[in-house]
Design an enzyme around this catalytic site. Structure first.
Site, PDB file in Angstrom:
ATOM      1  N   CYS A 121       0.812  -1.225   0.000  1.00 45.79           N
ATOM      2  CA  CYS A 121       0.000   0.000   0.000  1.00 45.79           C
ATOM      3  C   CYS A 121       0.847   1.277   0.000  1.00 45.79           C
ATOM      4  O   CYS A 121       0.335   2.358  -0.282  1.00 45.79           O
ATOM      5  CB  CYS A 121      -0.950   0.008   1.194  1.00 45.79           C
ATOM      6  SG  CYS A 121      -2.069  -1.386   1.193  1.00 45.79           S
ATOM      7  N   HIS A 305      -3.094   7.326   3.041  1.00 45.99           N
ATOM      8  CA  HIS A 305      -3.607   6.039   2.561  1.00 45.99           C
ATOM      9  C   HIS A 305      -4.967   5.790   3.220  1.00 45.99           C
ATOM     10  O   HIS A 305      -5.176   6.098   4.384  1.00 45.99           O
ATOM     11  CB  HIS A 305      -2.612   4.942   2.941  1.00 45.99           C
ATOM     12  CG  HIS A 305      -3.067   3.569   2.593  1.00 45.99           C
ATOM     13  ND1 HIS A 305      -3.616   3.268   1.373  1.00 45.99           N
ATOM     14  CD2 HIS A 305      -3.083   2.409   3.312  1.00 45.99           C
ATOM     15  CE1 HIS A 305      -3.930   1.979   1.342  1.00 45.99           C
ATOM     16  NE2 HIS A 305      -3.623   1.443   2.516  1.00 45.99           N
ATOM     17  N   ASN A 335     -10.215   0.353   0.566  1.00 45.72           N
ATOM     18  CA  ASN A 335      -8.754   0.353   0.446  1.00 45.72           C
ATOM     19  C   ASN A 335      -8.347  -0.290  -0.876  1.00 45.72           C
ATOM     20  O   ASN A 335      -8.553  -1.475  -1.079  1.00 45.72           O
ATOM     21  CB  ASN A 335      -8.182  -0.433   1.646  1.00 45.72           C
ATOM     22  CG  ASN A 335      -6.670  -0.567   1.607  1.00 45.72           C
ATOM     23  OD1 ASN A 335      -6.023  -0.156   0.647  1.00 45.72           O
ATOM     24  ND2 ASN A 335      -6.112  -1.156   2.654  1.00 45.72           N
TER      25      ASN A 335
HETATM   26  O1  UT7 Z   1      -3.472  -1.183   3.849  1.00 44.08           O
HETATM   27  C1  UT7 Z   1      -3.263  -1.790   5.100  1.00 44.08           C
HETATM   28  C2  UT7 Z   1      -4.240  -2.894   5.262  1.00 44.08           C
HETATM   29  N1  UT7 Z   1      -5.111  -3.017   6.344  1.00 44.08           N
HETATM   30  C3  UT7 Z   1      -5.408  -2.200   7.382  1.00 44.08           C
HETATM   31  O2  UT7 Z   1      -4.912  -1.135   7.549  1.00 44.08           O
HETATM   32  C4  UT7 Z   1      -6.436  -2.721   8.318  1.00 44.08           C
HETATM   33  C5  UT7 Z   1      -6.152  -2.393   9.768  1.00 44.08           C
HETATM   34  N2  UT7 Z   1      -7.140  -2.962  10.660  1.00 44.08           N
HETATM   35  C6  UT7 Z   1      -8.425  -2.553  10.702  1.00 44.08           C
HETATM   36  O3  UT7 Z   1      -8.803  -1.666   9.955  1.00 44.08           O
HETATM   37  C7  UT7 Z   1      -9.360  -3.143  11.731  1.00 44.08           C
HETATM   38  O4  UT7 Z   1      -8.618  -3.937  12.629  1.00 44.08           O
HETATM   39  C8  UT7 Z   1     -10.510  -4.010  11.103  1.00 44.08           C
HETATM   40  C9  UT7 Z   1     -11.488  -3.123  10.379  1.00 44.08           C
HETATM   41  C10 UT7 Z   1      -9.924  -5.039  10.150  1.00 44.08           C
HETATM   42  C11 UT7 Z   1     -11.263  -4.739  12.187  1.00 44.08           C
HETATM   43  O5  UT7 Z   1     -11.787  -3.815  13.141  1.00 44.08           O
HETATM   44  P1  UT7 Z   1     -11.581  -4.065  14.703  1.00 44.08           P
HETATM   45  O6  UT7 Z   1     -12.293  -2.983  15.394  1.00 44.08           O
HETATM   46  O7  UT7 Z   1     -10.111  -4.212  14.954  1.00 44.08           O
HETATM   47  O8  UT7 Z   1     -12.345  -5.414  14.923  1.00 44.08           O
HETATM   48  P2  UT7 Z   1     -11.792  -6.792  15.536  1.00 44.08           P
HETATM   49  O9  UT7 Z   1     -10.874  -7.466  14.599  1.00 44.08           O
HETATM   50  O10 UT7 Z   1     -11.345  -6.531  16.941  1.00 44.08           O
HETATM   51  O11 UT7 Z   1     -13.126  -7.623  15.619  1.00 44.08           O
HETATM   52  C12 UT7 Z   1     -14.189  -7.278  16.516  1.00 44.08           C
HETATM   53  C13 UT7 Z   1     -15.322  -8.255  16.312  1.00 44.08           C
HETATM   54  C14 UT7 Z   1     -14.899  -9.717  16.290  1.00 44.08           C
HETATM   55  O12 UT7 Z   1     -15.919 -10.475  16.907  1.00 44.08           O
HETATM   56  P3  UT7 Z   1     -15.789 -10.952  18.436  1.00 44.08           P
HETATM   57  O13 UT7 Z   1     -14.566 -11.803  18.459  1.00 44.08           O
HETATM   58  O14 UT7 Z   1     -15.647  -9.700  19.244  1.00 44.08           O
HETATM   59  O15 UT7 Z   1     -17.057 -11.665  18.662  1.00 44.08           O
HETATM   60  C15 UT7 Z   1     -14.846 -10.063  14.823  1.00 44.08           C
HETATM   61  O16 UT7 Z   1     -15.062 -11.446  14.579  1.00 44.08           O
HETATM   62  O17 UT7 Z   1     -15.925  -8.015  15.022  1.00 44.08           O
HETATM   63  C16 UT7 Z   1     -15.986  -9.234  14.291  1.00 44.08           C
HETATM   64  N3  UT7 Z   1     -15.889  -8.946  12.866  1.00 44.08           N
HETATM   65  C17 UT7 Z   1     -16.933  -8.613  12.112  1.00 44.08           C
HETATM   66  N4  UT7 Z   1     -18.238  -8.488  12.399  1.00 44.08           N
HETATM   67  C18 UT7 Z   1     -19.064  -8.124  11.425  1.00 44.08           C
HETATM   68  C19 UT7 Z   1     -14.743  -8.903  12.100  1.00 44.08           C
HETATM   69  N5  UT7 Z   1     -15.080  -8.541  10.853  1.00 44.08           N
HETATM   70  C20 UT7 Z   1     -16.428  -8.360  10.840  1.00 44.08           C
HETATM   71  C21 UT7 Z   1     -17.331  -7.992   9.850  1.00 44.08           C
HETATM   72  N6  UT7 Z   1     -18.642  -7.869  10.176  1.00 44.08           N
HETATM   73  N7  UT7 Z   1     -16.951  -7.716   8.581  1.00 44.08           N
END
Ligand code: UT7
Length: 378
Positions: A121, A305, A335
């Protein structure tokens, strides 16, 4: 004098996929995606190739679509005046030739040398930094006997079809990505500073927080003894390349592949990447400022980004800035890796947020772990 941004353009696929539509594929909701990321929809290529998207962006940046070069007052550029094409992508249509060579051919840039650059990225920011360095070095040769190529005007592109390496049954990743392309034309000018400072940087991704193995689907003719006799008899035989398992082990993806997921798909530990991203973005901004001898008060706009709106908000808070200092274009694009920064830059020009003389920072982070920033005067 310096390397000035004199044209910009973007190319997007026609299909817009909403969060509600994604909820038909995986267990998610518009509420979850928009509140956690700021994304409401993203463009996905159905027919368009990476090169198609790049061509649209490049033609706009060159001023070939009848609208000028995308920056007020910039006329169109002639094909023969472009002497360098740097194309940043992690999703090229072909391994050979490079996307840059294919774009050069499509656009008839007969005087250009061309190459691809993959820094995930951060690719576009790396590409701009490298282009500026090549131009500055080649200026030392002007009028002299120097032994280097001369670069005066370059096309710098970021284009991606992330939809091709997305696992559409993994809700942790598939809601984040989109396709698109952005391009700028840069020109060495004696009467303007252009790029004032740049910074490119690497950390180690010690825990494989963001990976995607390459998939090679041809059969392999050899084993440890040399030519595989059975294959020699029947070249239709599918033989596995034993090294693939080692690649998977190196990238920490063996478990996922064993579970029947597509091998060539983005795998991400979202929280780890989030933590890295917020700090990398902040550090890169502070580094280019320090290298330029400037402060945040001198900056009119930051073009970051677009991975997650919350990452931008985190960095804004750390830097003590209001969000109005950032161009945020994530809502209807998501993204699109190396394409994000140039497309977002175009948005800023289109909405009149960048005026001549303004100082602007482009900043990115990505797999690798790469990060970087470029500070320029518009
Ligand atoms: O270019 C660089 C590439 N990537 C990035 O920069 C991404 C960086 N990371 C992020 O943007 C965030 O970490 C995410 C958007 C990927 C995830 O957000 P988060 O607030 O960190 O969520 P999390 O991973 O802590 O997940 C929270 C909950 C989990 O459920 P439990 O374990 O609390 O029951 C996940 O399973 O949300 C759940 N979850 C979802 N729920 C509904 C994860 N993805 C989804 C989804 N829809 N799409």
């Amino acid at each position: 004098m310096g390397c000035c941004i004199v044209g910009c353009g973007k190319g997007l696929p026609a299909l817009d996929v909403t969060n509600d539509e994604l909820a038909q594929l995986v267990e998610t909701s518009d509420e979850w995606i928009s509140s956690r990321t700021g994304i409401r929809s993203r463009r996905i290529s159905v027919e368009e190739t990476s090169l198609d998207l790049a061509e649209v962006a490049a033609r706009q940046a060159l001023g070939w679509d009848g609208e000028g070069a995308g920056i007020q007052g910039q006329p169109a550029f002639a094909a023969e005046d472009i002497d360098l094409v740097v194309f940043s992508t992690l999703t090229p249509d072909a391994l050979l030739p490079s996307s840059a060579a294919l774009l050069r051919r499509r656009l008839g840039l007969t005087n250009a040398v061309s190459f691809d650059l993959n820094a995930a990225c951060s690719g576009f920011v790396y590409s701009l930094s490298v282009t500026e360095a090549l131009m500055a070095a080649s200026q030392a040769n002007v009028g002299g006997a120097g032994g280097r190529n001369h670069y005066h005007r370059a096309l710098v592109v970021g284009a991606e079809r992330l939809s091709r390496i997305t696992n559409w049954s993994d809700r942790n990743t598939c809601v984040l990505f989109g396709d698109g392309a952005g391009a700028v034309v840069v020109e060495w000018r004696d009467d303007a500073p252009g790029i004032i400072s740049s910074y490119i940087h690497n950390d180690d991704d010690t825990t494989n927080s963001l990976v995607c193995p390459a998939a090679f689907d041809s059969s392999f003719a050899f084993d440890e003894q040399g030519v595989n006799a059975a294959f020699a008899q029947d070249p239709a035989l599918l033989l596995a390349d034993a090294s693939l398992a080692r690649v998977d082990e190196e990238l920490g993806v063996a478990e996922g592949v064993a579970a029947g997921e597509p091998r060539q798909a983005i795998r991400m530990d979202g929280q780890k990447v989030f933590k890295f991203a917020g700090n990398a973005l902040t550090n890169a901004v502070l580094e280019v400022l320090e290298r330029a001898g400037l402060t945040l008060d001198d900056i009119a706009l930051i073009v970051p980004h677009q991975a997650n709106e919350r990452i931008i908000k985190f960095a804004a808070k750390k830097l003590g800035l209001g969000l109005e200092k950032f161009q945020i274009s994530i809502a209807h694009r998501g993204n699109s890796s190396a394409a994000c920064v140039p497309m977002t830059l175009c948005d800023a020009y289109e909405s009149g947020k960048i005026a001549p003389g303004d100082k602007v920072i482009m900043v990115a982070f990505g797999a690798g772990l790469t990060s970087g920033a470029v500070l320029y005067e518009a």
